[in-house]
Write an enzyme that holds these catalytic residues in place. Structure first.
Site, PDB file in Angstrom:
ATOM      1  N   HIS A 120      36.390  36.959  43.993  1.00 14.56           N
ATOM      2  CA  HIS A 120      37.188  35.512  43.444  1.00 14.56           C
ATOM      3  C   HIS A 120      37.360  34.566  44.855  1.00 14.56           C
ATOM      4  O   HIS A 120      38.496  34.457  45.376  1.00 14.56           O
ATOM      5  CB  HIS A 120      38.613  35.840  42.838  1.00 14.56           C
ATOM      6  CG  HIS A 120      38.385  36.884  41.812  1.00 14.56           C
ATOM      7  ND1 HIS A 120      38.315  36.028  40.450  1.00 14.56           N
ATOM      8  CD2 HIS A 120      38.466  38.233  41.512  1.00 14.56           C
ATOM      9  CE1 HIS A 120      38.128  36.987  39.426  1.00 14.56           C
ATOM     10  NE2 HIS A 120      38.430  38.296  40.275  1.00 14.56           N
ATOM     11  N   CYS A 179      33.152  36.830  38.250  1.00 15.65           N
ATOM     12  CA  CYS A 179      34.017  38.211  37.585  1.00 15.65           C
ATOM     13  C   CYS A 179      33.672  38.281  36.419  1.00 15.65           C
ATOM     14  O   CYS A 179      32.378  38.544  35.886  1.00 15.65           O
ATOM     15  CB  CYS A 179      35.483  38.444  37.838  1.00 15.65           C
ATOM     16  SG  CYS A 179      36.110  39.810  37.801  1.00 15.65           S
ATOM     17  N   GLU A 199      38.103  31.640  44.130  1.00 17.78           N
ATOM     18  CA  GLU A 199      39.271  30.645  43.873  1.00 17.78           C
ATOM     19  C   GLU A 199      40.410  31.297  44.392  1.00 17.78           C
ATOM     20  O   GLU A 199      41.403  30.454  44.210  1.00 17.78           O
ATOM     21  CB  GLU A 199      39.283  30.507  42.533  1.00 17.78           C
ATOM     22  CG  GLU A 199      39.658  31.628  41.491  1.00 17.78           C
ATOM     23  CD  GLU A 199      38.459  32.651  41.144  1.00 17.78           C
ATOM     24  OE1 GLU A 199      37.566  32.870  41.872  1.00 17.78           O
ATOM     25  OE2 GLU A 199      38.665  33.631  40.231  1.00 17.78           O
TER      26      GLU A 199
END
Lengths: 753, 229
Positions: free
Chosen positions: B203, B86, B205
Site C-alpha cells: 500500500h 491490493c 498510499e
C-alpha cells in the site's frame, strides 16, 4: 427471497406450546420473576411473550445484579455529551467533533465457537457506535485465555484472532491495539472484549430516544434467521461441560454486509431523516423495539410477516429472539421513507417497513393478522428484576517480605529472559500482524514493540483525526491478578494504568468505557469482588477526572463452579491537540538521559517476578496513590508538550527493568545504567504511578520535576546495541528480540502438529 | 493530474488513496461508484484496496465484472494510467490486463506489516522518481497476496521488464526470508507490457501521509505527477 415466495405455503403457524413455570425456568426466569410477569399481564403469557420477558429480564439485558452498583460510578464531566444509557458514550473532542465509544464482551460465544463468537463481538460493538452517527475509526480488544498448556487454548487463540481479523479487516476499521493475557482461571471461560471508537460531528449524533406516534418503523440490513435465538440468556448463566452443544445459539457474522450498513446508515444520516435508531444486538428485535418504545414513552406495533427472513416457516418467537447480525431498527420521518429506501437499495440492503409507533404504551406483535404478543412496555422495563445480591469483601492479603525472594541463580540475565519470554510479556506480534492496523491512513502509534510494525510503538494507540492535527489516544487495561488479590486496589489500578498509558503518549485522558467480567454474582465472594472493583474504579475515576461513559457487564463467567479472575477491563480515550508533539515508547537516539518518574519502594506482591521466577502468586496487590497518579500524569503530559521528552513508557507488569528492555526493543537502541540498585525488588517491583522517560534536555527536565515536587531518579543513558543489566551483564538487542518474540509463534506452530 | 478512484461495495481504502493523491497532486480525486457506466476525463484510474463483495467468490472476481469496469478496461487499454493496489490488484489479474493470479498467503493468515521492496524497474510512469535497485519501505495488509504465474510467464515478464517491485530485506536482498506471503520470485508488483498499468499488493498510499515511519510510497505518486504533467 421476496415476501410472497417466503410464506406462500404458510399462513397457518403451528400453535404455540403452553407456558408453565417449568418452561419459564428453562428460559432462565426465577419463580418470583415468573410471578411478577403474571401480575403484569394479568393472565398467562403466550410462548412469544414468555420469550420476550425472559430475554429482557436476563442478566445480559437487565443488569439485574449489577445496576445497583453501577449507579455509583462517576459518569459526568464538562466534556461528556452522553453518559451510560445509550448505545455508546459520547465525549467532546473539540472543533464540533465527538468521539463515541464503548467496549463489549462476547465471552461465552467465543468459547463455544471462537471465530464467529469473536467476529460478531467486533461487529456488534461497531454497530453500537455507528448507530449513533459515528464512523468507526479504531478498534481495540482485550483478550484473556487459559493456561497455554490447556488443550483448548491454542485453538481458541487461533479462532478468536482470525475472527477479529476477519471481521475488522473486511469492514475496514483498523485494529490498533489490545492486550492478551493467560491464566488457568480462564481455562473454561475465555474473555473476548472488543472496543470501537467512532468519530462524529456533534450536530449529527443519533439516539434511540425521541420517537413520536404514528411513525414508520423500518428494518434495514441482513435478513432474520434462526441464529442466536436466546443468545442473551446463554450469556447469563454458567457454563458446564458439554455446552459446546449451544453452538447454534452463536450468531454468524457477515462483515461485508456490516460495511454496507455503515456506509448506508452514515449516508442517510447526512440527511435529516432519522428520528430514532437502534441496532439489533443482544435479544435482537425484542430489545431494540422495547428500547425505542420505552425511551419514547410510546408503544410499538409490529407486523412480523413483513420482517425480511432468510429461513422458511419462522414463528413470532423466533423472529423476536433471533440474534441474526447486521440489522438495525429505525424510526423515520414519514416523508423521508422513499429517500431512505433509495439509499439502502443503492447499497443492496434489505429495507422494510415492519410496523409503526402507537400512543398506547404496549408492544403488540402481529403475524398473519393474528396478535401473538401484547405486553405493556413500562412494567416490562420498570419492573425488571433488581437484586441487591449479598457480598463479602475479599480478605486483605499480607505484604510479602522481599528478603525471602532473592534473585535465583542466573542473575538478572536469567530473570529478564524468563520474564520477557513468559506468555503474558512475550511479544503478541503473531496476533497483531493479522489485524489491519493501518486502513484509514491515520494510525500514528500502537502498543506493539517490533521494528516490522507499520507505526511507532507507544503505550496507547494514537489515531489521527482526518484533516486535523489532533489525535485520539486509545488503550485497554486491567491487571486481573491485582483485582483478585485486592478488588478495590485492582479496580483503582485498572483505571490508573489506563490514565498512565494515555498520558505517556502526551495525550490528555478524557473518559473511559468499562467491561466488567466476573463470575457468578449469586456467590457472595464473587459479588464481593464485583462491589470491590467498582468501588476502586469509582474512586480512581473521580480522582483522575476520568468518568465512565459507557460499559458492559458480563457475569457468570464460570465453568463447573470455577470463576475467572475478576477482570474489569477499562477502555480509555484521550486527546492530544497536536499529534506531532506525541511520543512513543522506543528510545529514539543515543546519549539521552533515562529518568524514572515516581518513587520505587520495591513492591513484589502479585508481581510477575514472583510468579515467573519463584512460581508464586502471592501477596498484596500494589497500592495505588491516586493523588500521585494525577500529579505524575500531569507532569509527564506537560513535559511531553514542552518537547522535553523523547520517549515515555509507563512502568507496569515486570517493573522498571522490563520497561527499559521494551524501550530498547522498540527503538533498537541499548542503554547503560547509572543507578546503584541491585535488588530485584527495585528492578522488578510493580509499584504504581511510575514512568520511564528519556530526554536530551536532562537539566530542564529535572528542574521541572523538582519545581513540581515530583520524585524521580536518574537510571542511566541510552547507548549502544545492548541492554546493560544491574549486575553488569548485558544482553544484545537482537537477543532480547529473539527472547521476546519466540514464544507465541512457536506455541501456535504447535497447533499444526 | 486528475485521478478517479473506483469505489465498489466493500472497498475500504478509498480514503487512504484519496488522501495520498490529494497530498501529492493538490486535487481531490473523483470517487466513482461501481454502478456508474462511464468515467470522467482523467489521467489516472485507481482500483483501491478493500474487500469488494466481501471477497466471497474469489478476491476481485465480482468487482472485475462491475458496470464501470468496461470503461476502466477500455481506457486502460488505450493508455490511461491504471494503478491497482491490493484488492485492486486482485481485480486487475481477474481482468487479464496483467498476467498471474493472487493466492492465499503461504502462512494462511492475513498479514499487516512493514516490508521492504526493491524497485526492479524505474522505466515506468509509476517508478521514474526511483533508481532501479532502490529499497523502499511500505506496508502490506492482505490475506491473499501470494502472486503466482507459471515459470514461462514469469520469464517472459522479466524479459519485458514487467516486474515492478520485489519483496526484499532492508539491504535489498531478495530471498525467502523477506517474502511475506509466498509470492513467486518475491514479486510484489507488476506492469503490463507497455508499463501504463501497475498492479501491486503493498500500500504505497499508506506511506504518503501516514503520520509516522517513512514516506516512501509518496514517490510513486510523484512519479505519476511528473510523467503526466
Amino acid at each position: 427471497m421476496t415476501q410472497t415466495q417466503r410464506n406462500a405455503t404458510d399462513h397457518h403457524l403451528p400453535p404455540e406450546p403452553p407456558v408453565t413455570l417449568t418452561l419459564a425456568k428453562t428460559f432462565g426466569l426465577s419463580e418470583s420473576e415468573y410471578k411478577t410477569m403474571l401480575d403484569i399481564l394479568g393472565r398467562d403469557p403466550s410462548y412469544t411473550e414468555l420469550g420476550i420477558f425472559s430475554v429482557m429480564w436476563s442478566e445480559h439485558c437487565s443488569y439485574k445484579s449489577s445496576r445497583l452498583h453501577l449507579k455509583k460510578l462517576p459518569t459526568s464531566a464538562p466534556w461528556v455529551i452522553q453518559g451510560p444509557g445509550e448505545n455508546a458514550g459520547v465525549i467532546d473532542i473539540g472543533d464540533g467533533q465527538a468521539a463515541i465509544f464503548k467496549m463489549e464482551s462476547h465471552n461465552h460465544p467465543s468459547y463455544i465457537e471462537p471465530y464467529q463468537g469473536a467476529a460478531t463481538g467486533v461487529g456488534g460493538i461497531m454497530r453500537d457506535v455507528f448507530t449513533m452517527g459515528a464512523r468507526p475509526i479504531a478498534n481495540i480488544n482485550a483478550l484473556r485465555f487459559g493456561d497455554p498448556s490447556h488443550p483448548k487454548t491454542r485453538a481458541l487463540i487461533a479462532g478468536v484472532v482470525a475472527g477479529i481479523a476477519g471481521y475488522g479487516n473486511c469492514v475496514g476499521v483498523p485494529t490498533v491495539g489490545g492486550e492478551t493475557n493467560f491464566h488457568p482461571a480462564y481455562n473454561g471461560n475465555i474473555l473476548v472484549n472488543a472496543m470501537t471508537v467512532g468519530l462524529a460531528d456533534q450536530d449529527k449524533i443519533y439516539y434511540a430516544r425521541g420517537a413520536g406516534v404514528n411513525q414508520p418503523i423500518v428494518y434495514v440490513g441482513s435478513k432474520t434467521g434462526r441464529d442466536g435465538i436466546h443468545g442473551a440468556t446463554m450469556s447469563s448463566k454458567e457454563f458446564s461441560d458439554g455446552d459446546e452443544d449451544n453452538r447454534p445459539t452463536v450468531q454468524v457474522g457477515d462483515p461485508f454486509i456490516e460495511k454496507l450498513l455503515i456506509e448506508a446508515c452514515l449516508e442517510l444520516m447526512q440527511h435529516d431523516a432519522i428520528i430514532s435508531i437502534q441496532d439489533m444486538g443482544a435479544a435482537g428485535l425484542t430489545s431494540s423495539s422495547v428500547e425505542i418504545a420505552s425511551k419514547g414513552e410510546i408503544g410499538v406495533e409490529l407486523y412480523l410477516d413483513a420482517v425480511p427472513q432468510r429461513e422458511l416457516n419462522m414463528v413470532p418467537y423466533e423472529i423476536m429472539l433471533s440474534e441474526s447480525q447486521e440489522r438495525m431498527l429505525m424510526i423515520l420521518k414519514p416523508e423521508c421513507e422513499s429517500l431512505a429506501r433509495s439509499i439502502f437499495e443503492k447499497w443492496d440492503l434489505d429495507f422494510a417497513v415492519i410496523g409503526q409507533t402507537i400512543p398506547e404504551q404496549r408492544l403488540k406483535l402481529f403475524m398473519y393478522d393474528k396478535l401473538w404478543c401484547d405486553i405493556p412496555v413500562p412494567p416490562l422495563v420498570d419492573q425488571s428484576p433488581l437484586y441487591d445480591r449479598p457480598h463479602v469483601p475479599t480478605p486483605k492479603r499480607d505484604a510479602v517480605d522481599n528478603d525471602h525472594y532473592a534473585l535465583p541463580d542466573g542473575g538478572f540475565k536469567n530473570a529478564v529472559t524468563k520474564l520477557l519470554s513468559c506468555p503474558d510479556l512475550s511479544s503478541k506480534r503473531w496476533i497483531w500482524e493479522q489485524y489491519d492496523s493501518l486502513v484509514g491512513a491515520q494510525t500514528i502509534s500502537s502498543p506493539g514493540i517490533a521494528k516490522t510494525q507499520s507505526h511507532r510503538a507507544a503505550d496507547a494507540a494514537l489515531v489521527k483525526i482526518p484533516n486535523h492535527e489532533k489525535a485520539l489516544a486509545i488503550t485497554s487495561d486491567c491487571t486481573p491478578r491485582y483485582c483478585f488479590a485486592d478488588p478495590v486496589e485492582g479496580g483503582k489500578q485498572a483505571v490508573a494504568e489506563s490514565y498512565r498509558n494515555i498520558s505517556a503518549t502526551g495525550a490528555t485522558p478524557l473518559a473511559v468505557t468499562n467491561n466488567l467480567n466476573f463470575g457468578n454474582p449469586e456467590r457472595v465472594e464473587i459479588m464481593g469482588q464485583f462491589v470491590g472493583c467498582l468501588d476502586g474504579m469509582g474512586q480512581a475515576c473521580r480522582a483522575l477526572n476520568y468518568p465512565i461513559i459507557s460499559g458492559n457487564v458480563s457475569l457468570y463467567n464460570e465453568t463447573d463452579g470455577k470463576g475467572i479472575l475478576p477482570t474489569p477491563v477499562i477502555g480509555g480515550v484521550g486527546v492530544i491537540t497536536d499529534w506531532k508533539k506525541s511520543v512513543g515508547l522506543g528510545f529514539v537516539d543515543d546519549n539521552h538521559t533515562i529518568i524514572l518518574i515516581g518513587a520505587t519502594h520495591g513492591h513484589l506482591g502479585q508481581s510477575l517476578y514472583l510468579r515467573e521466577l519463584h512460581g508464586l502468586e502471592i501477596g498484596a496487590a500494589p497500592p495505588v496513590d491516586l493523588s500521585l497518579e494525577k500529579k505524575h500524569g500531569e507532569a509527564v503530559r506537560e513535559l511531553i508538550t514542552q518537547n522535553l521528552v523523547t520517549a515515555c513508557h509507563d512502568v507496569s507488569d515486570g517493573g522498571v527493568l522490563i520497561a527499559l528492555c521494551e524501550m530498547v526493543m522498540a527503538g533498537n537502541i541499548g542503554f547503560t545504567l547509572a543507578a546503584p540498585h541491585t535488588s530485584p525488588a527495585f528492578w522488578f517491583g510493580e509499584d504504581q504511578g511510575r514512568y520511564v522517560v528519556t530526554t536530551a534536555l536532562s537539566d530542564e527536565l529535572q528542574n521541572f520535576l523538582t519545581r513540581n515536587g515530583v520524585s524521580f531518579e536518574i537510571l542511566g543513558q541510552t547507548q549502544g546495541k545492548a541492554a546493560q543489566l544491574p549486575d553488569g551483564e548485558s544482553v544484545n538487542i537482537a537477543d532480547l528480540v529473539t527472547i521476546n518474540e519466540s514464544w507465541l509463534p512457536n506455541f501456535m506452530a504447535g497447533a499444526k502438529s | 493530474m486528475k485521478a478517479a478512484i473506483i469505489v465498489f461495495p466493500g472497498t475500504n481504502r478509498e480514503q487512504d488513496m484519496g488522501l495520498a493523491l490529494q497530498a501529492v497532486t493538490g486535487h481531490a480525486p473523483h470517487m466513482m461508484w461501481h454502478k456508474d457506466s462511464t468515467l470522467p476525463n482523467c489521467d489516472l484510474i485507481v482500483l483501491p484496496g478493500g474487500f469488494s463483495y466481501g471477497d466471497y467468490l474469489r478476491c476481485g472476481a465480482m468487482a472485475a465484472h462491475s458496470p464501470i469496469m468496461r470503461d476502466v478496461i477500455a481506457r486502460a487499454k488505450s493508455g490511461t494510467r491504471l494503478l491497482a493496489v491490493c484488492n485492486g490488484f486482485q481485480m486487475l489479474v481477474e481482468t487479464g490486463l496483467v498476467p498471474g493470479a493472487l493466492l492465499r498467503n503461504a502462512s494462511l493468515h492475513f498479514i499487516c506489516k512493514q516490508v521492504h521492496l526493491r524497485v526492479e524497474s524505474n522505466a515506468s510512469p509509476f517508478t521514474s522518481s526511483f533508481k532501479a535497485g532502490d529499497v523502499i519501505h511500505v506496508p502490506v495488509a492482505h490475506g491473499e497476496g501470494n502472486y503466482f504465474a507459471d515459470a514461462d510467464t514469469i520469464k517472459r515478464m522479466e524479459d519485458k521488464d514487467q516486474i515492478a517491485f520485489r519483496y526484499c530485506n532492508e539491504n535489498g536482498v531478495v530471498d525467502e526470508s523477506a517474502n511475506p506471503n509466498g509470492s513467486q520470485s518475491n514479486i510484489a508488483g507488476v506492469f503490463n507490457d507497455t508499463k501504463t498499468i501497475l498492479g501491486m499488493m503493498p500500500h504505497p498510499e499508506d506511506s504518503v501521509t501516514m503520520p509516522a515511519k517513512k514516506y516512501d510510497g509518496r514517490k510513486i505518486f510523484e512519479s505519476l505527477v511528473g510523467s503526466l504533467s
